[in-house]
Motif scaffolding. Structure first.
Motif, PDB file in Angstrom:
ATOM      1  N   SER A  75      -6.217 -17.861   4.644  1.00 15.40           N
ATOM      2  CA  SER A  75      -5.872 -17.759   3.216  1.00 15.40           C
ATOM      3  C   SER A  75      -4.395 -17.443   2.997  1.00 15.40           C
ATOM      4  N   VAL A  76      -3.757 -16.731   3.898  1.00 14.59           N
ATOM      5  CA  VAL A  76      -2.323 -16.445   3.777  1.00 14.59           C
ATOM      6  C   VAL A  76      -1.510 -17.737   3.886  1.00 14.59           C
ATOM      7  N   HIS A  77      -1.942 -18.632   4.755  1.00 14.79           N
ATOM      8  CA  HIS A  77      -1.243 -19.911   4.915  1.00 14.79           C
ATOM      9  C   HIS A  77      -1.487 -20.815   3.705  1.00 14.79           C
ATOM     10  N   GLU A  78      -2.725 -20.841   3.233  1.00 16.58           N
ATOM     11  CA  GLU A  78      -3.072 -21.665   2.075  1.00 16.58           C
ATOM     12  C   GLU A  78      -2.324 -21.219   0.819  1.00 16.58           C
ATOM     13  N   ALA A  79      -2.028 -19.930   0.736  1.00 19.45           N
ATOM     14  CA  ALA A  79      -1.295 -19.395  -0.419  1.00 19.45           C
ATOM     15  C   ALA A  79       0.204 -19.686  -0.335  1.00 19.45           C
ATOM     16  N   GLY A  80       0.655 -20.209   0.797  1.00 21.96           N
ATOM     17  CA  GLY A  80       2.071 -20.522   0.949  1.00 21.96           C
ATOM     18  C   GLY A  80       2.927 -19.307   1.244  1.00 21.96           C
ATOM     19  N   ILE A  81       2.314 -18.228   1.665  1.00 21.09           N
ATOM     20  CA  ILE A  81       3.035 -16.986   1.930  1.00 21.09           C
ATOM     21  C   ILE A  81       3.586 -16.946   3.351  1.00 21.09           C
ATOM     22  N   SER A  82       2.949 -17.625   4.267  1.00 26.69           N
ATOM     23  CA  SER A  82       3.321 -17.511   5.676  1.00 26.69           C
ATOM     24  C   SER A  82       4.425 -18.487   6.079  1.00 26.69           C
ATOM     25  N   MET A  83       4.876 -18.320   7.294  1.00 31.09           N
ATOM     26  CA  MET A  83       5.896 -19.191   7.864  1.00 31.09           C
ATOM     27  C   MET A  83       5.296 -20.385   8.597  1.00 31.09           C
ATOM     28  N   LEU A  84       4.001 -20.551   8.554  1.00 29.28           N
ATOM     29  CA  LEU A  84       3.346 -21.658   9.231  1.00 29.28           C
ATOM     30  C   LEU A  84       3.964 -22.990   8.793  1.00 29.28           C
ATOM     31  N   GLY A  85       4.411 -23.762   9.777  1.00 25.47           N
ATOM     32  CA  GLY A  85       5.025 -25.053   9.500  1.00 25.47           C
ATOM     33  C   GLY A  85       6.490 -25.002   9.115  1.00 25.47           C
ATOM     34  N   ARG A  86       7.065 -23.813   9.050  1.00 26.01           N
ATOM     35  CA  ARG A  86       8.470 -23.673   8.640  1.00 26.01           C
ATOM     36  C   ARG A  86       9.388 -23.241   9.779  1.00 26.01           C
ATOM     37  N   LEU A  92       0.826  -1.208   0.000  1.00 28.75           N
ATOM     38  CA  LEU A  92       0.000   0.000   0.000  1.00 28.75           C
ATOM     39  C   LEU A  92       0.862   1.261   0.000  1.00 28.75           C
ATOM     40  N   ALA A  93       1.989   1.228   0.693  1.00 31.18           N
ATOM     41  CA  ALA A  93       2.901   2.373   0.688  1.00 31.18           C
ATOM     42  C   ALA A  93       3.442   2.628  -0.720  1.00 31.18           C
ATOM     43  N   ARG A  94       3.537   1.580  -1.514  1.00 33.54           N
ATOM     44  CA  ARG A  94       4.031   1.685  -2.896  1.00 33.54           C
ATOM     45  C   ARG A  94       2.913   1.962  -3.907  1.00 33.54           C
ATOM     46  N   GLY A  95       1.683   2.079  -3.423  1.00 34.46           N
ATOM     47  CA  GLY A  95       0.564   2.342  -4.318  1.00 34.46           C
ATOM     48  C   GLY A  95      -0.011   1.100  -4.980  1.00 34.46           C
ATOM     49  N   GLN A  96       0.349  -0.064  -4.465  1.00 38.38           N
ATOM     50  CA  GLN A  96      -0.176  -1.324  -4.990  1.00 38.38           C
ATOM     51  C   GLN A  96      -1.395  -1.744  -4.160  1.00 38.38           C
ATOM     52  N   GLY A  97      -2.201  -2.608  -4.700  1.00 40.92           N
ATOM     53  CA  GLY A  97      -3.346  -3.127  -3.959  1.00 40.92           C
ATOM     54  C   GLY A  97      -2.967  -4.330  -3.116  1.00 40.92           C
ATOM     55  N   LEU A  98      -3.939  -4.861  -2.428  1.00 45.27           N
ATOM     56  CA  LEU A  98      -3.717  -6.075  -1.647  1.00 45.27           C
ATOM     57  C   LEU A  98      -3.717  -7.284  -2.581  1.00 45.27           C
ATOM     58  N   PRO A  99      -2.912  -8.289  -2.268  1.00 43.64           N
ATOM     59  CA  PRO A  99      -2.911  -9.499  -3.092  1.00 43.64           C
ATOM     60  C   PRO A  99      -4.224 -10.264  -2.920  1.00 43.64           C
ATOM     61  N   ASP A 100      -4.577 -11.067  -3.889  1.00 42.62           N
ATOM     62  CA  ASP A 100      -5.872 -11.746  -3.861  1.00 42.62           C
ATOM     63  C   ASP A 100      -6.020 -12.751  -2.729  1.00 42.62           C
ATOM     64  N   TRP A 101      -4.928 -13.209  -2.126  1.00 43.64           N
ATOM     65  CA  TRP A 101      -4.985 -14.153  -1.020  1.00 43.64           C
ATOM     66  C   TRP A 101      -5.065 -13.461   0.337  1.00 43.64           C
ATOM     67  N   HIS A 102      -4.990 -12.144   0.385  1.00 41.88           N
ATOM     68  CA  HIS A 102      -4.977 -11.422   1.661  1.00 41.88           C
ATOM     69  C   HIS A 102      -6.292 -11.662   2.412  1.00 41.88           C
ATOM     70  N   PRO A 103      -6.217 -11.871   3.723  1.00 41.81           N
ATOM     71  CA  PRO A 103      -7.431 -12.113   4.511  1.00 41.81           C
ATOM     72  C   PRO A 103      -8.507 -11.021   4.392  1.00 41.81           C
ATOM     73  N   LEU A 104      -8.131  -9.778   4.149  1.00 42.93           N
ATOM     74  CA  LEU A 104      -9.152  -8.740   3.955  1.00 42.93           C
ATOM     75  C   LEU A 104      -9.907  -8.936   2.640  1.00 42.93           C
ATOM     76  N   ILE A 105      -9.286  -9.593   1.677  1.00 39.55           N
ATOM     77  CA  ILE A 105      -9.938  -9.870   0.399  1.00 39.55           C
ATOM     78  C   ILE A 105     -10.778 -11.150   0.505  1.00 39.55           C
ATOM     79  N   THR A 106     -10.179 -12.192   1.095  1.00 39.79           N
ATOM     80  CA  THR A 106     -10.849 -13.496   1.150  1.00 39.79           C
ATOM     81  C   THR A 106     -11.863 -13.602   2.284  1.00 39.79           C
ATOM     82  N   GLY A 107     -11.664 -12.789   3.336  1.00 42.25           N
ATOM     83  CA  GLY A 107     -12.518 -12.910   4.518  1.00 42.25           C
ATOM     84  C   GLY A 107     -12.137 -14.087   5.396  1.00 42.25           C
ATOM     85  N   ARG A 108     -10.964 -14.690   5.116  1.00 42.48           N
ATOM     86  CA  ARG A 108     -10.524 -15.872   5.836  1.00 42.48           C
ATOM     87  C   ARG A 108      -9.070 -15.712   6.273  1.00 42.48           C
ATOM     88  N   PRO A 109      -8.797 -15.727   7.568  1.00 38.84           N
ATOM     89  CA  PRO A 109      -7.413 -15.546   8.027  1.00 38.84           C
ATOM     90  C   PRO A 109      -6.454 -16.630   7.548  1.00 38.84           C
TER      91      PRO A 109
END
Length: 147
Positions: free
Chosen positions: A114-125, A95-112
């Motif tokens: 979704s970040v883990h399902e997208a493989g973006i998080s450190m969950l399990g690592r 957002l600081a760079r003027g970009q939007g939120l990625p499609d997997w972001h919880p504010l877009i999906t309504g599901r916290p």
């Protein structure tokens, strides 16, 4: 929050709840990091801050984190740009760079999760600090999943 405030407000204009909801729960900001002094690239270790709850990728004592962890940095609209160790996928950075939120972001999906399902998080690592046999350093490659 269904009003998509992030499309209509700058980071400076957001209230506390809006600001906090931008965090996707990836936990990359809580990971130990190393910077290659020659290239400026950042690499993440698979060890994290002692307060990170590894089962949720959230701080276990968020309200007191700055007191308990000396080098815990409070992100603000004023310092997001200078935190060049934040991953490209970070909502604050995008957002600081003027970009939007990625499609997997919880504010877009309504599901916290979704970040883990997208493989973006450190969950399990993440490994415990005392488990040196499984310690590793890697460059988190989220670039193909940031939109």
């Amino acid at each position: 929050m269904t009003d998509q405030f992030w499309k209509n407000k700058s980071l400076d204009e957001m209230n506390r709840d809006e600001w906090e909801s931008l965090c996707d729960g990836c936990a990359l900001c809580c990971m130990e990091k190393l910077e290659d002094m020659d290239s400026g690239e950042f690499f993440y270790a698979n060890t994290a801050c002692e307060l990170l709850d590894t089962s949720s990728c959230r701080c276990s004592d968020y309200a007191n984190r700055a007191v308990k962890v000396n080098d815990c940095l409070q992100l603000t609209p004023a310092n997001v740009e200078s935190c060049n160790w934040l991953p490209d996928s970070c909502a604050y950075r995008r957002l600081a760079r003027g970009q939007g939120l990625p499609d997997w972001h919880p504010l877009i999906t309504g599901r916290p999760e979704s970040v883990h399902e997208a493989g973006i998080s450190m969950l399990g690592r993440i490994v415990p600090d005392d488990d040196h046999e499984d310690f590793s350093i890697f460059q988190f490659l989220e670039h193909s999943r940031t939109s």
